[in-house]
Design a protein around this motif. Sequence first.
Motif, short mmCIF file in Angstrom:
data_model
loop_
_atom_site.label_atom_id
_atom_site.label_comp_id
_atom_site.label_asym_id
_atom_site.label_seq_id
_atom_site.Cartn_x
_atom_site.Cartn_y
_atom_site.Cartn_z
N GLN A 204 -9.93 29.46 -17.46
CA GLN A 204 -9.24 30.56 -16.77
C GLN A 204 -8.89 31.68 -17.75
O GLN A 204 -9.07 32.87 -17.45
CB GLN A 204 -7.98 30.04 -16.10
CG GLN A 204 -7.17 31.11 -15.37
CD GLN A 204 -5.87 30.57 -14.82
OE1 GLN A 204 -5.62 29.36 -14.82
NE2 GLN A 204 -5.02 31.48 -14.34
N ALA A 205 -8.40 31.31 -18.92
CA ALA A 205 -8.04 32.31 -19.92
C ALA A 205 -9.28 33.07 -20.40
O ALA A 205 -9.24 34.29 -20.59
CB ALA A 205 -7.35 31.63 -21.10
N LEU A 208 -10.38 35.57 -17.71
CA LEU A 208 -9.52 36.76 -17.72
C LEU A 208 -9.90 37.70 -18.86
O LEU A 208 -9.98 38.92 -18.68
CB LEU A 208 -8.06 36.33 -17.87
CG LEU A 208 -7.02 37.46 -17.98
CD1 LEU A 208 -7.04 38.33 -16.72
CD2 LEU A 208 -5.63 36.89 -18.22
N GLU A 211 -13.09 39.57 -18.01
CA GLU A 211 -12.84 40.63 -17.02
C GLU A 211 -12.21 41.84 -17.69
O GLU A 211 -12.58 42.98 -17.40
CB GLU A 211 -11.95 40.09 -15.91
CG GLU A 211 -12.63 39.06 -15.00
CD GLU A 211 -11.68 38.46 -14.00
OE1 GLU A 211 -10.44 38.67 -14.15
OE2 GLU A 211 -12.15 37.77 -13.07
N GLU A 212 -11.26 41.61 -18.60
CA GLU A 212 -10.59 42.72 -19.27
C GLU A 212 -11.56 43.47 -20.19
O GLU A 212 -11.53 44.70 -20.26
CB GLU A 212 -9.40 42.19 -20.07
CG GLU A 212 -8.27 41.69 -19.19
CD GLU A 212 -7.12 41.12 -19.99
OE1 GLU A 212 -7.22 41.10 -21.25
OE2 GLU A 212 -6.12 40.70 -19.39
#
Length: 287
Positions: A204-205, A208, A211-212
């Motif tokens: 999950q990290a 993220l 995506e950033e």
Amino acid sequence: MKNVVTVGVDGTSQALAAARWAAHEARLRQSRLRILTAWQPLTGRPRGAPWTPEPPPWPDRIIEEARSAIESTEPGVPVDVALVREQPLEALVEAAAQADLLVLGSRGLGPAARFALGETGLDLVPRIAIPVVLVRSRQDSPAAESSSSVAVGVSLHAPCEGLLAFAFETAARRAVPLCAVHGRNLPPFAYDRGGVVERAAAEQAELLAREELSEALRPWREKFRDVRVEEQVVMESPAPALLHGVAGAQLLIVGRRHLGRAVPRIGHVVHAAVHHAPCPVAIVPHE
């Protein structure tokens, strides 16, 4: 734009490598190349003795060696010469105000790495507001660059438009892919109470972070549509992550916050890149 690439030379093999690299970059930019060497008398003049501004013969030899190195690899690049009777560090700071890019040779001596003209490069870099490229003697082979990429370290902690503009423009000029590398430590929630990484939380990290990074690069992809971008997220500390992602690159680009601090710093990521990267390193100041 001043349309000038300046290279500092001091007669070492590292400085000659920097001169060849700078000449290649000047050709790509269609800029003039300025060769700079600084000199000072080895002894002071006697009291009351007349002083002549004529330099000793060795600065001329240094310049001619650099000219020959440039002519052998990049013939036809327009070249200016600057022989400056001044402390090398101050001469480089002044020269940077009249250039778009400053190129120096790097001796790569680990934590005590020293750069062209006998000055400590890490003292120079925080004092100037233009990109600086550091080149070692084994890193000056432009002919071998056609199949490699340009790499840039992206932190995502703050806006870095100047860094990304430099990276995309460099990749576009060289017609090579741009590898954007982002390193990030796993957050605390990715570990269980025993300190073991929980796979789902780690994934999950990482998602993220990807995506950033994609969002930060999106406007630059749209502006530079001919540049192929490779996004790489490494879930570890930024410095080692960047070095792991630079394999095969012809140039590593890193950012430096330029805020006019009373005690300027360049940061541990730049230190790691300068000391350990296997290719030339461009240090780009940004707000």
